[in-house]
Every structure is written in structure tokens, then in C-alpha cells.
Design an enzyme around this catalytic site. Structure first.
Site, PDB file in Angstrom:
ATOM      1  N   TYR A  98       0.852  -1.180   0.000  1.00 34.35           N
ATOM      2  CA  TYR A  98       0.000   0.000   0.000  1.00 34.35           C
ATOM      3  C   TYR A  98       0.892   1.235   0.000  1.00 34.35           C
ATOM      4  CZ  TYR A  98      -4.294   2.578   0.572  1.00 34.35           C
ATOM      5  OH  TYR A  98      -5.342   3.443   0.361  1.00 34.35           O
ATOM      6  N   LYS A 171      -5.918  -2.075  -1.069  1.00 33.48           N
ATOM      7  CA  LYS A 171      -6.833  -1.852   0.056  1.00 33.48           C
ATOM      8  C   LYS A 171      -7.436  -3.175   0.515  1.00 33.48           C
ATOM      9  CE  LYS A 171      -8.134   1.955   2.192  1.00 33.48           C
ATOM     10  NZ  LYS A 171      -7.282   3.117   2.464  1.00 33.48           N
ATOM     11  N   ASP A 243     -10.248   7.077  -3.040  1.00 32.57           N
ATOM     12  CA  ASP A 243      -9.473   8.021  -3.849  1.00 32.57           C
ATOM     13  C   ASP A 243     -10.272   8.666  -4.989  1.00 32.57           C
ATOM     14  OD1 ASP A 243      -7.369   7.646  -2.186  1.00 32.57           O
ATOM     15  OD2 ASP A 243      -6.196   6.390  -3.519  1.00 32.57           O
ATOM     16  N   ASP A 266     -11.397   7.821   2.582  1.00 36.45           N
ATOM     17  CA  ASP A 266     -10.703   9.107   2.592  1.00 36.45           C
ATOM     18  C   ASP A 266     -11.406  10.114   3.491  1.00 36.45           C
ATOM     19  OD1 ASP A 266      -8.736   8.364   0.504  1.00 36.45           O
ATOM     20  OD2 ASP A 266     -10.523   8.252  -0.735  1.00 36.45           O
ATOM     21  N   ASN A 414       0.779  13.617   4.386  1.00 35.16           N
ATOM     22  CA  ASN A 414       1.879  12.746   4.013  1.00 35.16           C
ATOM     23  C   ASN A 414       2.112  12.884   2.509  1.00 35.16           C
ATOM     24  OD1 ASN A 414       0.349  10.393   2.590  1.00 35.16           O
ATOM     25  ND2 ASN A 414      -0.740  10.629   4.540  1.00 35.16           N
ATOM     26  N   ASN A 459      -4.966   4.946   8.605  1.00 28.62           N
ATOM     27  CA  ASN A 459      -6.312   4.408   8.438  1.00 28.62           C
ATOM     28  C   ASN A 459      -6.364   2.896   8.612  1.00 28.62           C
ATOM     29  OD1 ASN A 459      -6.654   7.065   7.644  1.00 28.62           O
ATOM     30  ND2 ASN A 459      -7.972   6.575   5.917  1.00 28.62           N
TER      31      ASN A 459
END
Length: 557
Positions: A98, A171, A243, A266, A414, A459
């Protein structure tokens, strides 16, 4: 004389199917039963031995991208072995399967393409959706989770078209490795609506739709058709959105969350894990949740999504809705957001303030700055989702420290090149008073004889357990109460009251952590009346539901 051509030997079904294949772990009896006699070396290894060898092969790869490719090839051959390796080295391999390595894999998707995984839905052929899903040969009860993306806002790298399928694959890998979601019951999906990235449109090897990204009515109709098709064919599946662009992500969630079982990581996942860190910090600061004042620097989808969940937590702690919203201050590119601005997005408007209230505040080129806002508002929480490196200056941190005894400062952008401030600086500038969490992994910080452990608002600490709990409960929707329960479950796994203690649990115990979170989510779904399955022992039911990477006794031919 007729020339003969040798025929390529067919691959036996048991070796071709990654869900059934166990390679040299097939016993002699299994090889005979499955028609594999002579098709494998005679040695028989255990799954543990295979995992040891695969991990050695992985470490021999020359780069993180090469490791990502190796793992995907293993994924395509033997899913049980893939998840065995991933689960045993989850902390090390999360950044490989990921963020951040998956970003590089997405950028090179069309050039590194080897094997299809998932379902590719094209806006050029919207009527193909049901036929595409039908190729999976899965019935209405056979799918628990679908992760889709239109790839407009991939991580921090933007629009990457059809390559975004890799974010759905990654994911789902985390869902399985971290929470035991059954990989046989999940589907990654690409919603290919085109791309605005010129380098992809000009690339002769690009595999996606070679057209500008669809907008407006055509896009909305395509998404609605996806929701209708996926939910009608797989009515028990949680539909995870990943996303999407800021405006689309929020609009889809608000428009359809009451009709479909959908979740946007998100917005909701980022909000919930940040709320978990805030709940831990609140225990330390002694300021009730209902009395918090929040400044969000970076008022996009993620920032406002977090503000929504913190505001909801304030209300659940006793604040009235109007007062809670008044304690949230948003700052974006145009400075502090006020109601007289004509470029506000719909989701920003509930938190925009009366311009008369800030009429006498200092301005820089007409905008009210972060520093001026902090000095005037005296917030208890400062959240950074701006990707503006260094935005939390010494002056800002010192102003936070002057306004409250234990400032909660979360620079969660990030990667490292985009973080608002490094924790070492925040702790030093606040003289050790700040309660800090970040969006990147950060080593412990030493200050004034104290070691500060910095929790990562990752997350992955929350969404796998949330997803598993939703699946186990059969919840008809993901409610704010379920999100709050997940956040509290994560927060309760740490004792943040010790000097320098982390506000969040470590990723090392992610599978156990996810089980605890899932149990809390099941209980919340039951309490809120959205559960369609009603286990008498949620904790036991959750653990029984967690898929394990082991070879089962029965081997289907």
C-alpha cells in the site's frame, strides 16, 4: 509429410487457480487426486516452509517497487501463501503493498502490466456492468466487500486513470491481512471514466480509456449505475469508495449513504482514526470533547470529513449542533473561510464564519492567516491536512501553547515532504506540552529527558475492523455511531496518560486490534438498529468470521 507442432501443456486447474493452488505443499495423495502427478518437484513443503522461502525471495528484490511486483505475482499464484507472508510481516510490508510503494506501482501500471485482477468498468460501455460482474461466477450471497476507485485523487499523486485498480487491490489486501476479511469474497473495481493526465493520454501503452475525464451528468449516471448494479447483484456487499476527487467523494457519500451500504475511507476512515487520536488526547488534556475548539488547515475532503466527525463527537458529548459548528474554523488556500467568499465548496459552508465576527482581524493580502486565526481563536486542536510542508511554524505552535495548556497538534499530511511540521519540532516549540499524532511513521522523539512516542493516524488501524464489523453485523449502512464506536475502540487500546505515551496503538498488533474494533462496530450496529445479523456473542462471532491464511483439509478437484 505434415509438419507437427508441439502443443503447450495445459496448466492443471488446481495450479491455475490462486485460491486453490498450494504449489509444492500439495501432498502426494492430493497430487494424484487432482491430476498433478509429475507436474511438481517430488519434495513436499509445509506452508511455513513456503512462507520462509517466499520471504527470502522477497528480500532479494532490489527495490520496494520490485518487492511490490514480486508480491503481486505471488498473489496471482497462491493467495494463501501471499496472505501468510503479508500477515506475518505486516508492519514491514504495509508500505510495500500500500502507501507509499503502491503509488509508484500505479504510475507504472501500464508498463508493468502482467495479469488482470478485478473488474474494469468503462464509462464508454456502461451497459456492460452486469455482464462484467457475472464473469466472476459469484452468487448474491458470495461477496462481502467491493472496493472501487475512479482514480482521480490517488494518494498524493493525483489522477492515474485505470492504474488506480492497484489501490483497490492494495486496500483489499490490507482488509484481509489486518482483519481476516475472506479474500474469496472481495472484488476490486476500476471505474474508468478517463483521465486528464496528458502523459497517460499520450502513452501508446496506456491501458485505460484514452479520453478526458468525464464530468457532470455522464459521470453521475455512471456512478449511479455502478451502485445499482453492484448492490443488486451482491446485496450484502459493503461498497467501499477510494481516492475519488474531493467534490465527487463527498457528493456520492451524502447522496447515496442512506440508500446503499457505502463507505468512503478518505473521508470517514481518515476522520475516524483522527477522532481516535483526539479521544486519547482528550483523556490527557482534561478538556471535554464538547468544549474543544478546532482549527483545520487544509479544508478539502479529508480535512472537512475529519471536522464532521469531531463535530459529531462534540454533539454526542453534549454540545448543541450550532455551538459545535461554531467551534470549528477552516483555513484553505484563500485563508480563513468566511460566508462572504464566493468560491466556497458546499461541504465547507456549514463551518464558514460570519465575516463581521472577524472584521478587525489582521490580514495578509486580504486573507486571514493560520497564525492570526490561532492567536484569535485559541484553539485546543490544530489539524493539518494541507500537504503544505512547514506550515506549522514555531510561531504557530507557540501561539497554540499560549492558548491552551495541552495543545493537540496533528500534522497528518503525508508523505514526509508534505507534512506541516515534524513532531520533534512541535514538541520542542511547545516545551513538551503538545499532544502529537502524524500521518506518517515517525521514530520516538527525545526531549528534556522524556521519550515521546508518536502515534500514526494510519487508516489501517481502523478501516479493516470497521469493514469486518459491518460485514459480520450485516449493517444496512455505516452510521456515525458505528464510526464513533470504531474510533473509541482504537483509542481504548492505549493508555495515553503516561508522559510521552502514544495516542494510538502500534500497527504491530493490527490483527488483534481489528478484532476489537470489529466487535465494537457490531455492538454499535445492534444498538442503532441497522444490523441484519444479530449475534449473541459479537466478539466470538467476529473471531470466528476472520479468515486465516492456512491450507484447509479439503481440496476441491
Amino acid at each position: 509429410m505434415t509438419e507437427s507442432h508441439p502443443r503447450t501443456p495445459a496448466t492443471p486447474a488446481a495450479l491455475a487457480d490462486p485460491l486453490r493452488n498450494r504449489g509444492v505443499a500439495f501432498t502426494r495423495g492430493q497430487r494424484e487426486a487432482l491430476g498433478l502427478t509429475g507436474r511438481l518437484p517430488p519434495g513436499v513443503l509445509t506452508l511455513d516452509q513456503q512462507a520462509q522461502r517466499a520471504y527470502q525471495q522477497l528480500n532479494a528484490q532490489g527495490s520496494d517497487l520490485a518487492k511490490n511486483v514480486y508480491l503481486e505475482q505471488l498473489h496471482d499464484r497462491n493467495e494463501t501463501l501471499y496472505f501468510k507472508v503479508l500477515a506475518e510481516h505486516l508492519v514491514e510490508l504495509l508500505p510495500i503493498v500500500y502507501d507509499p510503494t503502491v503509488g509508484e506501482a500505479i504510475e507504472k501500471y501500464s508498463h508493468e502490466y502482467r495479469h488482470p485482477r478485478g473488474i474494469y468498468l468503462s464509462i464508454e460501455h456502461p451497459d456492460d456492468m452486469e455482464r462484467a460482474f457475472a464473469t466472476l461466477e459469484l452468487g448474491p450471497e458470495d461477496v462481502d466487500l467491493i472496493v472501487c476507485t475512479d482514480a482521480e485523487e490517488i494518494l498524493g499523486i493525483g489522477d492515474w486513470g485505470v492504474g488506480g485498480i492497484q489501490i483497490s487491490v492494495g486496500k483489499l489486501a490490507v482488509y484481509t491481512a489486518a482483519a481476516g476479511v475472506d479474500p474469496r469474497r472481495v472484488v476490486p473495481v476500476s471505474l474508468d471514466v478517463g483521465t486528464d493526465r496528458k502523459s497517460l493520454l499520450d502513452d501508446p501503452l496506456y491501458l485505460g480509456n484514452r479520453r478526458p475525464r468525464a464530468r457532470g451528468a455522464d459521470y453521475d449516471a455512471f456512478v449511479e449505475k455502478y451502485l445499482e448494479s453492484a448492490s443488486s447483484m451482491f446485496p450484502n456487499a459493503l461498497l467501499h469508495f477510494e481516492d475519488f476527487g474531493p467534490s465527487n467523494a463527498r457528493r456520492i457519500l451524502e447522496q447515496y449513504s442512506g440508500r446503499y451500504r457505502i463507505f468512503n475511507d478518505d473521508m470517514q476512515g481518515t476522520g475516524a482514526i483522527t477522532l481516535a487520536a483526539v479521544l486519547s488526547a482528550v483523556e490527557v488534556s482534561g478538556v471535554r470533547m464538547r468544549d474543544q475548539t478546532l482549527v483545520v488547515f487544509g479544508a478539502g475532503t479529508a480535512g472537512v470529513g475529519i471536522a464532521d466527525q469531531l463535530c459529531d463527537a462534540m454533539i454526542r458529548d453534549g454540545a448543541d449542533p450550532e455551538s459545535a459548528a461554531a467551534h470549528v474554523w477552516l483555513i484553505d488556500k484563500q485563508g480563513l473561510l468566511t460566508r462572504d467568499m464566493d468560491d466556497l465548496r458546499d461541504f465547507q459552508r456549514p463551518y464558514a464564519h460570519d465575516p463581521a465576527r472577524v472584521a478587525d482581524w489582521a490580514r495578509d493580502d486580504g486573507a486571514i492567516s493560520l497564525l492570526e486565526t490561532v492567536r484569535r481563536v485559541k484553539p485546543t486542536i490544530l489539524l493539518g491536512t494541507s500537504t503544505v510542508h512547514g506550515a506549522f511554524t514555531r510561531e504557530v505552535v507557540e501561539a497554540m501553547s499560549e492558548g491552551t495548556e495541552r495543545p493537540i497538534i496533528f500534522p497528518i499530511s503525508n508523505p514526509t515532504s508534505r507534512i506541516e511540521a515534524m513532531p520533534a519540532d512541535v514538541i520542542a516549540w511547545s516545551e513538551g506540552k503538545a499532544l502529537v499524532a502524524t500521518g506518517i511513521p515517525v521514530p520516538p522523539v527525545e526531549y528534556d529527558g522524556v521519550t515521546y512516542h508518536i502515534g500514526q493516524a494510519n487508516n489501517a488501524l481502523l478501516y479493516p475492523g470497521l469493514g469486518l464489523g459491518t460485514i459480520v453485523s450485516g449493517a444496512s449502512q455505516v452510521t456515525p455511531g458505528m464510526l464513533l464506536a470504531a474510533a473509541r475502540a482504537v483509542a481504548d487500546q492505549v493508555d495515553a496518560t503516561g508522559r510521552g505515551a502514544s495516542l494510538l496503538p502500534p500497527v504491530e498488533n493490527l490483527r488483534e486490534s481489528s478484532a476489537i474494533t470489529a466487535t465494537a462496530v457490531v455492538e454499535a450496529a445492534l444498538d442503532e438498529g441497522v444490523a441484519t445479523c444479530k449475534p449473541t456473542d459479537p466478539a466470538e462471532t467476529v473471531r470466528d468470521a476472520m479468515w486465516q491464511p492456512v491450507y484447509t483439509d479439503g481440496v476441491r478437484s
